[in-house]
Design an enzyme around this catalytic site. Structure first.
Site, PDB file in Angstrom:
ATOM      1  N   GLY A   1       0.866  -1.175  -0.116  1.00  0.00           N
ATOM      2  CA  GLY A   1      -0.122   0.171   0.120  1.00  0.00           C
ATOM      3  C   GLY A   1       0.819   1.222   0.074  1.00  0.00           C
TER       4      GLY A   1
ATOM      5  NE  ARG B   1      -0.902  -4.622  -0.281  1.00  0.00           N
ATOM      6  CZ  ARG B   1      -1.883  -3.870  -0.161  1.00  0.00           C
ATOM      7  NH1 ARG B   1      -2.675  -3.733  -0.695  1.00  0.00           N
ATOM      8  NH2 ARG B   1      -1.605  -3.035   1.030  1.00  0.00           N
TER       9      ARG B   1
ATOM     10  CG  ASP C   1       3.608  -6.634   7.430  1.00  0.00           C
ATOM     11  OD1 ASP C   1       2.892  -6.283   6.166  1.00  0.00           O
ATOM     12  OD2 ASP C   1       2.707  -7.360   8.289  1.00  0.00           O
TER      13      ASP C   1
ATOM     14  CB  THR D   1       2.838   0.909   6.110  1.00  0.00           C
ATOM     15  OG1 THR D   1       1.560   0.548   6.443  1.00  0.00           O
ATOM     16  CG2 THR D   1       3.723   0.773   7.229  1.00  0.00           C
TER      17      THR D   1
ATOM     18  CG  ASP E   1      -1.570  -0.176   8.024  1.00  0.00           C
ATOM     19  OD1 ASP E   1      -2.342   0.696   7.645  1.00  0.00           O
ATOM     20  OD2 ASP E   1      -1.461  -1.293   7.545  1.00  0.00           O
TER      21      ASP E   1
ATOM     22  CG  ASP F   1       1.595  -2.653  10.419  1.00  0.00           C
ATOM     23  OD1 ASP F   1       2.230  -1.905   9.760  1.00  0.00           O
ATOM     24  OD2 ASP F   1       0.921  -3.384  10.050  1.00  0.00           O
TER      25      ASP F   1
ATOM     26  NE  ARG G   1      -2.343  -4.723   5.766  1.00  0.00           N
ATOM     27  CZ  ARG G   1      -2.951  -5.233   4.595  1.00  0.00           C
ATOM     28  NH1 ARG G   1      -3.417  -6.243   4.414  1.00  0.00           N
ATOM     29  NH2 ARG G   1      -2.292  -4.356   3.531  1.00  0.00           N
TER      30      ARG G   1
HETATM   31  O1  F6P Z   1      -1.415  -1.324   4.679  1.00  0.00           O
HETATM   32  C1  F6P Z   1      -2.087  -0.171   4.486  1.00  0.00           C
HETATM   33  C2  F6P Z   1      -3.463  -0.107   4.277  1.00  0.00           C
HETATM   34  O2  F6P Z   1      -4.029   0.938   3.801  1.00  0.00           O
HETATM   35  C3  F6P Z   1      -4.362  -0.760   5.227  1.00  0.00           C
HETATM   36  O3  F6P Z   1      -4.476   0.089   6.204  1.00  0.00           O
HETATM   37  C4  F6P Z   1      -5.532  -1.521   4.529  1.00  0.00           C
HETATM   38  O4  F6P Z   1      -6.356  -2.600   5.347  1.00  0.00           O
HETATM   39  C5  F6P Z   1      -4.893  -1.983   3.286  1.00  0.00           C
HETATM   40  O5  F6P Z   1      -3.772  -1.154   3.029  1.00  0.00           O
HETATM   41  C6  F6P Z   1      -5.928  -1.581   2.021  1.00  0.00           C
HETATM   42  O6  F6P Z   1      -5.428  -2.275   0.962  1.00  0.00           O
HETATM   43  P1  F6P Z   1      -5.873  -2.032  -0.424  1.00  0.00           P
HETATM   44  O7  F6P Z   1      -5.534  -0.665  -0.994  1.00  0.00           O
HETATM   45  O8  F6P Z   1      -5.173  -3.009  -1.358  1.00  0.00           O
HETATM   46  O9  F6P Z   1      -7.303  -1.953  -0.477  1.00  0.00           O
END
Ligand code: F6P
Length: 324
Positions: A11, A72, A103, A126, A128, A130, A172
């Site tokens: 992300g 990803r 991660d 990120t 998050d 985390d 997340r």
């Molecule tokens: O890891 C960053 C994040 O924005 C999380 O907070 C969220 O759960 C996820 O990515 C959303 O992913 P995507 O953009 O693939 O929907």
């Protein structure tokens, strides 16, 4: 080391561009060549490379998103995909990597290093927050500020209609954004994955808030909260006759939190970490992430970054209960 590859993966997060800029300019200052790898591991497998110089990163510091794009990659999870990526790097003469991501990015990086021995250093990118090994990740501060600005706006309309709002924020399976936004926006309640609150207790607390104040209430819900997010909680509340008279709305802030110009704090953090990553590679470090701990640059083995849990500050949680 003669030629470094840099990429963003997973992300995107505000500040990634500032980090790319710092990597490129620090590398050039050390007479290294820099190659941008587009779309993370997916682009690495396809050999989607672009030569970078000092000017190619002009005027990007203030931009959200990532000029190198992000992805990803499922293919990189396979040994064949990783072998293809290593082959592309060798063909392009890239002998070290800086990975900017979260991660998932670092799990991939650690396996890749074990299999193909191309030195790699990570920068924590990120929203998050985390990741073990850094007090803050690149993008976290901007995401919090964006969320708080939006919750302030929700407060205006919630107050005008005496409504209850459940506001869902990202993160997340971590509650860092929710916890800090809860305090920063004066939310009446915060629900995060790190602690479990029984749904009956949640209902009781909301009912007492709404009847005591007879005005707006805001509950900040982390998307990873065990009750299944704001939409599920709203459904549970609506099915309870005790909530029949409560005017309830849900707002999911979602990807608004991922975009926008990075805050000053994220720009400085990203610049420090991008530069530190190149210095770390030059000092012979590999398979580590650069972070800032108590104000100082610190290196943490990648396997610790994704296998150890970064804990929330329980004092902050108490504060949400005291002040909300
Ligand atoms: O890891 C960053 C994040 O924005 C999380 O907070 C969220 O759960 C996820 O990515 C959303 O992913 P995507 O953009 O693939 O929907």
């Amino acid at each position: 080391i003669r030629r470094i590859g840099v990429f963003t993966s997973g992300g995107d997060a505000p500040g990634m561009n500032a980090c790319i800029r710092a990597v490129v300019r620090t590398a050039i200052a050390h007479d290294l060549e820099v190659v941008g790898i587009r779309r993370g591991y997916a682009g690495m497998i396809e050999g989607d490379f672009v030569e970078m110089d000092g000017r190619s990163v002009s005027n990007i510091l203030q931009l959200g998103g990532t000029i190198l794009k992000s992805a990803r990659s499922k293919a990189f999870m396979t040994p064949e995909g990783r072998a293809k990526a290593a082959e592309q790097l060798r063909k392009a003469g890239i002998d070290a990597l800086v990975a900017i991501g979260g991660d998932g990015t670092f799990r991939g990086a650690a396996v890749f290093y074990e299999e193909h021995h191309i030195p790699i250093v990570g920068c924590p990118g990120t929203i998050d927050n985390d990741l073990f090994g850094t007090d803050e990740t690149i993008g976290f501060d901007t995401a919090m500020n964006t969320a708080i600005q939006n919750i302030d706006r929700i407060r205006d309309t919630a107050d005008a209609h005496d409504r209850l709002f459940l506001v869902e924020v990202m993160g997340r399976d971590a509650g860092f954004i929710a916890l800090n936004c809860g305090i920063g926006s004066g939310a009446e309640m915060v629900l995060i994955p790190e602690t479990f609150t029984d749904i009956e207790e949640i209902k009781e607390r909301i009912l007492s808030l709404m009847s005591a104040q007879s005005r707006s209430s805001i509950v900040v819900v982390a998307e990873g909260d065990e009750h299944g997010g704001a939409t599920q909680i709203a459904q549970d509340l609506r099915e309870d006759p005790a909530f029949a008279k409560i005017d309830l709305r849900v707002c999911i802030l979602g990807h608004t939190q991922r975009g926008g110009s990075p805050t000053a704090r994220d720009r400085v953090l990203a610049s420090r970490l991008g530069s530190a990553a190149v210095e770390a590679l030059l000092q012979g470090h590999t398979n580590v992430m650069v972070g800032v701990v108590n104000g100082e640059i610190k290196l943490t083995p990648l396997k610790h970054v994704y296998s150890r849990k970064k804990t929330i500050d329980y004092e902050l949680l108490k504060l949400t209960q005291l002040l909300g």
